[in-house]
Design an enzyme around this catalytic site. Structure first.
Site, PDB file in Angstrom:
ATOM      1  N   ASP A   8      -9.539  -5.789 -61.072  1.00 49.25           N
ATOM      2  CA  ASP A   8     -10.854  -5.162 -61.170  1.00 49.25           C
ATOM      3  C   ASP A   8     -10.703  -3.663 -60.916  1.00 49.25           C
ATOM      4  OD1 ASP A   8     -13.550  -4.201 -60.326  1.00 49.25           O
ATOM      5  OD2 ASP A   8     -14.082  -6.315 -60.508  1.00 49.25           O
ATOM      6  N   GLN A  18     -25.024 -10.414 -62.814  1.00 49.05           N
ATOM      7  CA  GLN A  18     -24.018 -10.091 -63.830  1.00 49.05           C
ATOM      8  C   GLN A  18     -24.260  -8.673 -64.343  1.00 49.05           C
ATOM      9  OE1 GLN A  18     -24.251 -12.454 -67.431  1.00 49.05           O
ATOM     10  NE2 GLN A  18     -22.055 -12.296 -67.775  1.00 49.05           N
ATOM     11  N   HIS A  35     -17.160 -13.497 -66.995  1.00 50.04           N
ATOM     12  CA  HIS A  35     -15.996 -13.099 -66.206  1.00 50.04           C
ATOM     13  C   HIS A  35     -16.045 -13.794 -64.863  1.00 50.04           C
ATOM     14  CE1 HIS A  35     -19.105 -10.032 -65.443  1.00 50.04           C
ATOM     15  NE2 HIS A  35     -18.525  -9.788 -64.271  1.00 50.04           N
ATOM     16  N   HIS A  88     -14.712 -13.681 -61.039  1.00 53.56           N
ATOM     17  CA  HIS A  88     -14.141 -12.849 -59.987  1.00 53.56           C
ATOM     18  C   HIS A  88     -13.263 -13.717 -59.101  1.00 53.56           C
ATOM     19  CE1 HIS A  88     -16.785  -9.244 -60.331  1.00 53.56           C
ATOM     20  NE2 HIS A  88     -17.638 -10.126 -60.836  1.00 53.56           N
TER      21      HIS A  88
END
Length: 137
Positions: free
Chosen positions: A29, A90, A96, A98
């Protein structure tokens, strides 16, 4: 399409790639919440998980499993989180996952600590919610 994750998946925008399959990509990230904070995305664009093809879904969660194991080199625990729609938090409308390595001292707490306004539901309300979700009466 002007999706940052699609651009990362097709190589237009660079990322620190950690693992890749034909259908999924894992990368660090850019704005980590913890050391090793990783995102796992399907390479095809989907806004929500319920839109995903079965093949992309299976590959995505296989990649999540592989990466969760790899992140044990940083911490024995990691938070696995999906924000599924704008109201859920989101920020990028591309599915996606995490993977956030956790430590007792990180101050984040359990998921229940995120919600300060919890509903107080009676059994009739719980039954109504169950019926709405399952489509029964």
């Amino acid at each position: 399409m002007d999706c940052i994750f699609c651009k990362i998946a097709n190589g237009t925008i660079p990322a620190k790639k950690l693992y890749e399959t034909e259908k999924s990509l894992a990368f660090l990230d850019a704005f980590p919440l913890a050391q090793g904070h990783t995102l796992v995305i399907p390479k095809n664009h989907y806004s929500k998980i319920q839109e995903m093809s079965k093949a992309d879904n299976l590959d995505l969660f296989d990649t999540v499993q592989v990466m969760a194991a790899k992140l044990e080199s940083i911490s024995s625990s990691c938070l696995v989180a999906i924000h599924n729609g704008k109201e859920s938090g989101q920020e990028v409308p591309h599915v996606h996952v995490h993977l956030i390595p956790r430590k007792a001292s990180d101050g984040a707490g359990p998921v229940h600590s995120m919600f300060t306004k919890r509903p107080s539901l009676g059994s009739d309300e719980i039954n109504d919610i169950c019926n709405m979700i399952t489509g029964t009466k």
